[in-house]
Scaffold this motif. Structure first.
Motif, PDB file in Angstrom:
ATOM      1  N   GLU A 111       0.815  -1.223   0.000  1.00 40.01           N
ATOM      2  CA  GLU A 111       0.000   0.000   0.000  1.00 40.01           C
ATOM      3  C   GLU A 111       0.848   1.272   0.000  1.00 40.01           C
ATOM      4  OE1 GLU A 111      -1.904  -3.458   1.576  1.00 40.01           O
ATOM      5  OE2 GLU A 111      -0.321  -2.314   2.583  1.00 40.01           O
ATOM      6  N   TYR A 112       2.161   1.138   0.303  1.00 42.03           N
ATOM      7  CA  TYR A 112       3.030   2.318   0.363  1.00 42.03           C
ATOM      8  C   TYR A 112       4.333   1.995  -0.359  1.00 42.03           C
ATOM      9  CZ  TYR A 112       5.104   6.634   2.056  1.00 42.03           C
ATOM     10  OH  TYR A 112       5.677   7.881   2.116  1.00 42.03           O
ATOM     11  N   LEU A 113       4.535   2.626  -1.521  1.00 39.09           N
ATOM     12  CA  LEU A 113       5.559   2.176  -2.460  1.00 39.09           C
ATOM     13  C   LEU A 113       6.630   3.215  -2.753  1.00 39.09           C
ATOM     14  CD1 LEU A 113       3.062   0.574  -5.002  1.00 39.09           C
ATOM     15  CD2 LEU A 113       4.466  -0.664  -3.341  1.00 39.09           C
ATOM     16  N   VAL A 114       6.747   4.239  -1.913  1.00 41.74           N
ATOM     17  CA  VAL A 114       7.715   5.302  -2.174  1.00 41.74           C
ATOM     18  C   VAL A 114       9.127   4.736  -2.329  1.00 41.74           C
ATOM     19  CG1 VAL A 114       8.894   7.264  -1.096  1.00 41.74           C
ATOM     20  CG2 VAL A 114       6.399   7.181  -1.155  1.00 41.74           C
ATOM     21  N   PHE A 115       9.484   3.766  -1.495  1.00 43.63           N
ATOM     22  CA  PHE A 115      10.824   3.172  -1.540  1.00 43.63           C
ATOM     23  C   PHE A 115      10.819   1.792  -2.196  1.00 43.63           C
ATOM     24  CE2 PHE A 115      10.926   5.912   2.305  1.00 43.63           C
ATOM     25  CZ  PHE A 115      11.890   6.821   1.872  1.00 43.63           C
ATOM     26  N   GLY A 116       9.796   1.489  -2.994  1.00 47.47           N
ATOM     27  CA  GLY A 116       9.673   0.146  -3.522  1.00 47.47           C
ATOM     28  C   GLY A 116       9.085  -0.773  -2.468  1.00 47.47           C
ATOM     29  N   HIS A 117       9.296  -2.068  -2.656  1.00 48.55           N
ATOM     30  CA  HIS A 117       8.788  -3.032  -1.674  1.00 48.55           C
ATOM     31  C   HIS A 117       9.453  -4.372  -1.925  1.00 48.55           C
ATOM     32  CE1 HIS A 117       6.279  -4.984   1.189  1.00 48.55           C
ATOM     33  NE2 HIS A 117       5.551  -5.655   0.313  1.00 48.55           N
ATOM     34  N   GLY A 118       9.621  -5.133  -0.843  1.00 44.03           N
ATOM     35  CA  GLY A 118      10.214  -6.462  -0.971  1.00 44.03           C
ATOM     36  C   GLY A 118      11.728  -6.416  -0.927  1.00 44.03           C
ATOM     37  N   LYS A 119      12.351  -7.469  -1.425  1.00 46.14           N
ATOM     38  CA  LYS A 119      13.810  -7.589  -1.292  1.00 46.14           C
ATOM     39  C   LYS A 119      14.573  -6.559  -2.107  1.00 46.14           C
ATOM     40  CE  LYS A 119      14.496 -11.128  -4.908  1.00 46.14           C
ATOM     41  NZ  LYS A 119      15.045 -12.477  -5.177  1.00 46.14           N
ATOM     42  N   HIS A 120      13.906  -5.938  -3.086  1.00 46.37           N
ATOM     43  CA  HIS A 120      14.567  -4.908  -3.884  1.00 46.37           C
ATOM     44  C   HIS A 120      14.189  -3.498  -3.449  1.00 46.37           C
ATOM     45  CE1 HIS A 120      16.383  -7.784  -6.540  1.00 46.37           C
ATOM     46  NE2 HIS A 120      15.220  -8.305  -6.887  1.00 46.37           N
ATOM     47  N   ALA A 121      13.592  -3.358  -2.260  1.00 46.57           N
ATOM     48  CA  ALA A 121      13.295  -2.016  -1.747  1.00 46.57           C
ATOM     49  C   ALA A 121      14.597  -1.232  -1.614  1.00 46.57           C
ATOM     50  CB  ALA A 121      12.594  -2.119  -0.397  1.00 46.57           C
ATOM     51  N   CYS A 122      14.519   0.069  -1.750  1.00 45.00           N
ATOM     52  CA  CYS A 122      15.702   0.939  -1.750  1.00 45.00           C
ATOM     53  C   CYS A 122      16.545   0.735  -0.488  1.00 45.00           C
ATOM     54  CB  CYS A 122      15.259   2.392  -1.841  1.00 45.00           C
ATOM     55  SG  CYS A 122      16.609   3.575  -1.651  1.00 45.00           S
ATOM     56  N   PRO A 123      17.794   0.263  -0.618  1.00 42.63           N
ATOM     57  CA  PRO A 123      18.613   0.024   0.575  1.00 42.63           C
ATOM     58  C   PRO A 123      19.093   1.316   1.231  1.00 42.63           C
ATOM     59  CG  PRO A 123      19.898  -0.377  -1.406  1.00 42.63           C
ATOM     60  CD  PRO A 123      18.491  -0.132  -1.864  1.00 42.63           C
ATOM     61  N   GLY A 124      19.094   2.414   0.466  1.00 40.12           N
ATOM     62  CA  GLY A 124      19.569   3.683   1.008  1.00 40.12           C
ATOM     63  C   GLY A 124      18.504   4.488   1.719  1.00 40.12           C
ATOM     64  N   ARG A 125      17.303   3.936   1.863  1.00 36.87           N
ATOM     65  CA  ARG A 125      16.206   4.718   2.450  1.00 36.87           C
ATOM     66  C   ARG A 125      16.452   5.051   3.922  1.00 36.87           C
ATOM     67  NH1 ARG A 125      14.566  -0.601   2.203  1.00 36.87           N
ATOM     68  NH2 ARG A 125      13.336  -1.468   3.934  1.00 36.87           N
ATOM     69  N   PHE A 126      17.170   4.196   4.642  1.00 33.77           N
ATOM     70  CA  PHE A 126      17.429   4.464   6.057  1.00 33.77           C
ATOM     71  C   PHE A 126      18.359   5.678   6.205  1.00 33.77           C
ATOM     72  CE2 PHE A 126      16.684  -0.087   5.466  1.00 33.77           C
ATOM     73  CZ  PHE A 126      15.607  -0.282   6.313  1.00 33.77           C
ATOM     74  N   PHE A 127      19.381   5.734   5.371  1.00 33.73           N
ATOM     75  CA  PHE A 127      20.288   6.883   5.378  1.00 33.73           C
ATOM     76  C   PHE A 127      19.568   8.143   4.929  1.00 33.73           C
ATOM     77  CE2 PHE A 127      23.497   9.369   2.833  1.00 33.73           C
ATOM     78  CZ  PHE A 127      24.148   9.931   3.919  1.00 33.73           C
ATOM     79  N   ALA A 128      18.800   8.038   3.839  1.00 27.05           N
ATOM     80  CA  ALA A 128      18.072   9.206   3.332  1.00 27.05           C
ATOM     81  C   ALA A 128      17.120   9.754   4.387  1.00 27.05           C
ATOM     82  CB  ALA A 128      17.303   8.831   2.064  1.00 27.05           C
ATOM     83  N   ALA A 129      16.413   8.869   5.076  1.00 24.83           N
ATOM     84  CA  ALA A 129      15.468   9.308   6.107  1.00 24.83           C
ATOM     85  C   ALA A 129      16.178  10.017   7.246  1.00 24.83           C
ATOM     86  CB  ALA A 129      14.678   8.109   6.635  1.00 24.83           C
TER      87      ALA A 129
END
Length: 489
Positions: free
Chosen positions: A419-437
């Motif tokens: 339902e929330y796809l800003v960073f993708g979803h699943g095993k290919h979700a954006c790995p850099g999202r934690f740093f970006a956040a």
């Protein structure tokens, strides 16, 4: 002649019937000539076309200049798409083909950014927070107005691109190079150059793309200029890998070192290292600065939320200072960021995949190999069956949900779902999202403690300009900042 035309027409009709792609409903036109009109219309009306398909079909297609784009609709289909095996539907192949990566970034086997991100910006993220805080404070002091009267910052998207690039590159390559105007110009301009390359190559027939792609000047120019700023630093990092190095009292343990070490293991060249720095910046700076700009637009047009956000921020840092725990405990800020990206819908295409083998979905839709498939994030995020009052911006929508029993982590900004796809979803979700956040939260929280912000003009949120599947934020929006005379701490 007449017989030949009849036979040819029959062959084309039969071929069309046998091709599974033509059984998928079309938004716009599907006829060979008229489909180009739909592709042209998509450039300015992409969001409306995708939302129309989302409302009517589980799976639908829209014509692009050189291919069909297939979209899936709703959480169930989103989950089916992300669960397709990599040998059936590939995210790497989709990105490579869409962005013409071989011309902009070179051979994929030399892509070291994912390993570096996992090594430093996921597992060791707590260690970079003091560095980020230090650079954010300097950015606010050196780049933002210090007057106690309202000052307008012109072309906020461009301004934020440079500010965020400086913060991110403090972690990527360190100070003082991260503050050099020339260096920042290179890494931010290259984002635009990659997009220019895509636009040019999209318009060419496939036979001409390699000829033109290999002579585009921007990659060679960027790496040449980048070497001027990073050559000495890279040489020091390379020398420190040598155990006999007498001048290396402390071996660097930063993002650049992980790139340098990876290049050495692959027997890559200096250009390999420089290209990976460009790649990391292309991904991190573009997405992070867009998110920060969108958030500032939202804050400036809805300043009534600022008092609650300041209270949320102060409560966190008074408890334990600037740590990963304190940043994660800023639930209201986290919610504001997540709701901003849900509401503004900066991308209408997500979970992109290229089909390598024929894929069949649960509703019976067959998608042949070679076709690109997407989820529809903006349409999903405005689905009233998924979000109450979906067409209303609710700054604390997600923090309110986290107050419910057992929901404290489910609705975090960095969490992904069908339902929330800003960073993708699943095993290919954006790995850099934690740093970006982390970067965005530290920046926004420090800014709110030190500045008031409001929108000029009539105070309304500026509209994004859609070009295909991407949103371009207004460079003409009037956003005003005022240094606070009393800064809480």
């Amino acid at each position: 002649m007449l017989v030949a035309l009849v036979v040819l027409s029959a062959v084309l009709i039969l071929r069309r019937r046998w091709d599974p792609i033509h059984s998928i409903p079309t938004i716009g036109y599907s006829a060979p000539v008229l489909s180009y009109y739909s592709a042209f219309k998509f450039l300015r009306n992409a969001r409306q076309m995708v939302e129309e398909g989302y409302a009517r079909h589980k799976v639908f297609k829209i014509a692009a200049w050189d291919r069909w784009m297939v979209y899936v609709s709703g959480p169930e289909m989103n989950d089916e798409l992300r669960r397709l095996p990599d040998d059936v539907a590939s995210i790497e192949e989709a990105i490579q083909e869409e962005m013409y990566s071989e011309y902009s970034f070179g051979a994929r086997e030399y892509d070291l950014t994912i390993l570096a991100i996992h090594g430093l910006l996921v597992r060791d993220l707590s260690g970079v927070i003091p560095t980020v805080v230090d650079e954010v404070v300097l950015v606010l002091e050196e780049l933002f107005p210090q007057e106690f009267d309202w000052v307008e910052l012109t072309n906020l998207p461009s301004f934020m691109s440079n500010a965020v690039a400086r913060i991110i590159n403090r972690v990527f390559i360190g100070a003082p190079v991260c503050r050099e105007t020339g260096y920042l110009t290179i890494v931010t301009t290259y984002v635009t150059d990659v997009i220019k390359a895509k636009v040019i190559l999209d318009l060419l027939p496939n036979i001409l793309k390699p000829l033109v792609g290999n002579v585009l000047p921007w990659r060679a120019r960027a790496t040449r200029h980048l070497k001027h700023y990073l050559g000495e630093t890279i040489a020091h990092h390379q020398a420190s890998l040598n155990e006999d190095c007498n001048d290396c009292k402390e071996k660097p343990n930063d993002f650049l070192m992980r790139i340098v070490k990876g290049a050495q293991d692959l027997e890559g060249s200096m250009e390999t290292i420089l290209i990976n720095i460009l790649m990391a910046n292309f991904t991190a700076v573009h997405t992070s600065s867009a998110t920060a700009t969108a958030t500032l637009f939202q804050l400036a047009s809805q300043p009534e939320s600022i008092a609650a956000l300041r209270e949320d921020i102060l409560s966190a840092i008074r408890a334990e200072g600037w740590t990963r725990g304190s940043v994660n405990s800023m639930w209201k800020l986290d919610s504001f960021l997540k709701e901003t990206l849900r509401w503004q819908g900066l991308s209408i295409a997500g979970l992109r995949r290229k089909v390598l083998k024929t894929a069949t979905f649960s509703d019976g839709t067959v998608v042949p190999d070679g076709v690109h498939i997407y989820a529809a994030p903006a349409a999903t995020h405005h689905d009233s069956t998924l979000y109450e009052d979906a067409d209303t911006f609710k700054p604390f929508r997600f923090s309110d949900k986290r107050e419910q029993v057992g929901q404290s982590t489910k609705h975090q900004f960095v969490n992904t779902s069908p339902e929330y796809l800003v960073f993708g979803h699943g095993k290919h979700a954006c790995p850099g999202r934690f740093f970006a956040a982390i970067v965005i939260k530290i920046f926004i929280s420090n800014l709110l403690l030190k500045y008031d912000v409001k929108m000029g003009g009539d105070g309304s949120l500026p509209e994004n300009v859609m070009i295909g599947a991407s949103a371009i934020m207004s460079p003409n929006a009037k956003v005003l900042f005022r240094r606070r005379q009393v800064v809480d701490a």
